[in-house]
Design a protein around this motif. Structure first.
Motif, PDB file in Angstrom:
ATOM      1  N   GLU A   1     -10.315   2.865  53.603  1.00 46.09           N
ATOM      2  CA  GLU A   1     -10.403   1.793  52.612  1.00 46.09           C
ATOM      3  C   GLU A   1      -9.129   1.641  51.784  1.00 46.09           C
ATOM      4  O   GLU A   1      -9.017   0.678  51.018  1.00 46.09           O
ATOM      5  N   VAL A   2      -8.189   2.571  51.897  1.00 45.15           N
ATOM      6  CA  VAL A   2      -6.988   2.542  51.068  1.00 45.15           C
ATOM      7  C   VAL A   2      -5.751   2.658  51.948  1.00 45.15           C
ATOM      8  O   VAL A   2      -5.836   2.999  53.133  1.00 45.15           O
ATOM      9  N   ASN A   3      -4.596   2.394  51.357  1.00 43.58           N
ATOM     10  CA  ASN A   3      -3.344   2.417  52.095  1.00 43.58           C
ATOM     11  C   ASN A   3      -2.451   3.567  51.624  1.00 43.58           C
ATOM     12  O   ASN A   3      -1.229   3.424  51.561  1.00 43.58           O
ATOM     13  N   PHE A   4      -3.065   4.675  51.296  1.00 41.35           N
ATOM     14  CA  PHE A   4      -2.317   5.866  50.878  1.00 41.35           C
ATOM     15  C   PHE A   4      -3.135   7.100  51.202  1.00 41.35           C
ATOM     16  O   PHE A   4      -4.316   7.005  51.553  1.00 41.35           O
ATOM     17  N   GLU A   5      -2.493   8.262  51.091  1.00 38.84           N
ATOM     18  CA  GLU A   5      -3.180   9.535  51.262  1.00 38.84           C
ATOM     19  C   GLU A   5      -2.988  10.371  50.003  1.00 38.84           C
ATOM     20  O   GLU A   5      -1.926  10.343  49.381  1.00 38.84           O
ATOM     21  N   LEU A   6      -4.013  11.100  49.633  1.00 36.67           N
ATOM     22  CA  LEU A   6      -3.954  12.000  48.497  1.00 36.67           C
ATOM     23  C   LEU A   6      -3.693  13.404  49.023  1.00 36.67           C
ATOM     24  O   LEU A   6      -4.534  14.005  49.674  1.00 36.67           O
ATOM     25  N   GLN A   7      -2.493  13.899  48.751  1.00 32.51           N
ATOM     26  CA  GLN A   7      -2.131  15.236  49.194  1.00 32.51           C
ATOM     27  C   GLN A   7      -2.733  16.300  48.281  1.00 32.51           C
ATOM     28  O   GLN A   7      -2.986  17.433  48.711  1.00 32.51           O
ATOM     29  N   SER A   8      -2.964  15.938  47.032  1.00 34.96           N
ATOM     30  CA  SER A   8      -3.557  16.869  46.074  1.00 34.96           C
ATOM     31  C   SER A   8      -4.148  16.060  44.925  1.00 34.96           C
ATOM     32  O   SER A   8      -3.880  14.870  44.784  1.00 34.96           O
ATOM     33  N   GLY A   9      -4.944  16.723  44.101  1.00 32.50           N
ATOM     34  CA  GLY A   9      -5.515  16.051  42.946  1.00 32.50           C
ATOM     35  C   GLY A   9      -6.926  16.518  42.648  1.00 32.50           C
ATOM     36  O   GLY A   9      -7.731  16.706  43.555  1.00 32.50           O
TER      37      GLY A   9
END
Length: 202
Positions: A35-43
């Motif tokens: 659904e998004v155009n990015f990746e979360l590497q951490s958080g």
């Protein structure tokens, strides 16, 4: 997690107040990756607010009011990359209003403390803007309808890369402070105000 409110089965409807914390965002990538155009590497996410979910009509109605989000040790990259182009020690969103039916979100204030952001100019434009792009039903690119009231940063290193020149250029700032007003990610052609100043990290 804490919750208080009402819940009905016929029709399916719920409203109330909730709070949740300690969500390690990369763990939930299978649920939001498409659904998004990015990746979360951490958080790590903590959030809460007032909500409404209503299935009594033909379409799902979902609203978040008076919301707040806190993100710790955030790292954001392009899809398929492992190097984060946006890193935040802490990011706080205050006054979040979300209307799922209209696909619009308003945020009263964003406070970004510590970290770094890398902005690259390439043949396709500014790469960081592609993080907030989505595709409509015809496959055309568009930006998400996110309106930000006030965005402030403290102790953030900004790196600028230009790959459109004969020799690529890269310039990095010292940790700095900045404030931006009136940014609308759905209408990036509209002007907004930006103030900057040196702001060494405490």
């Amino acid at each position: 997690m804490s919750w208080s409110g009402t819940l009905s089965a016929t029709p399916i409807r719920s409203e109330g107040t909730f709070a949740i914390s300690g969500l390690h965002l990369p763990k939930y990538a299978p649920y939001y990756r498409d659904e998004v155009n990015f990746e979360l590497q951490s958080g790590v996410l903590a959030m809460g607010g007032d909500y409404l979910i209503d299935l009594s009509g033909e379409t799902l109605e979902f609203k978040l009011m008076n919301g707040g989000l806190n993100l710790e040790q955030l790292g954001v990259s392009h899809p398929g990359d492992t190097e984060s182009i946006l890193v935040a020690d802490r990011m706080e969103l205050v006054g979040v209003e979300l209307d799922g039916g209209q696909a619009k979100m308003k945020v009263g204030e964003v406070k970004w403390t510590g970290g770094a952001v890398t902005v690259t100019q390439d043949a396709d434009g500014l790469d960081i803007l592609r993080l907030v792009e989505s595709e409509d039903d015809e496959g055309e690119g568009s930006t998400l309808g996110i309106e930000l009231g006030l965005v402030s940063g403290k102790g953030v290193v900004v790196t600028w890369r230009d790959l459109t020149t004969v020799r690529p250029v890269e310039v990095a700032t010292l940790p700095m402070g900045w404030t931006m007003e009136g940014l609308n990610l759905g209408e990036l052609g509209q002007p907004c105000l930006l103030y900057t100043s040196p702001s060494p990290r405490d």
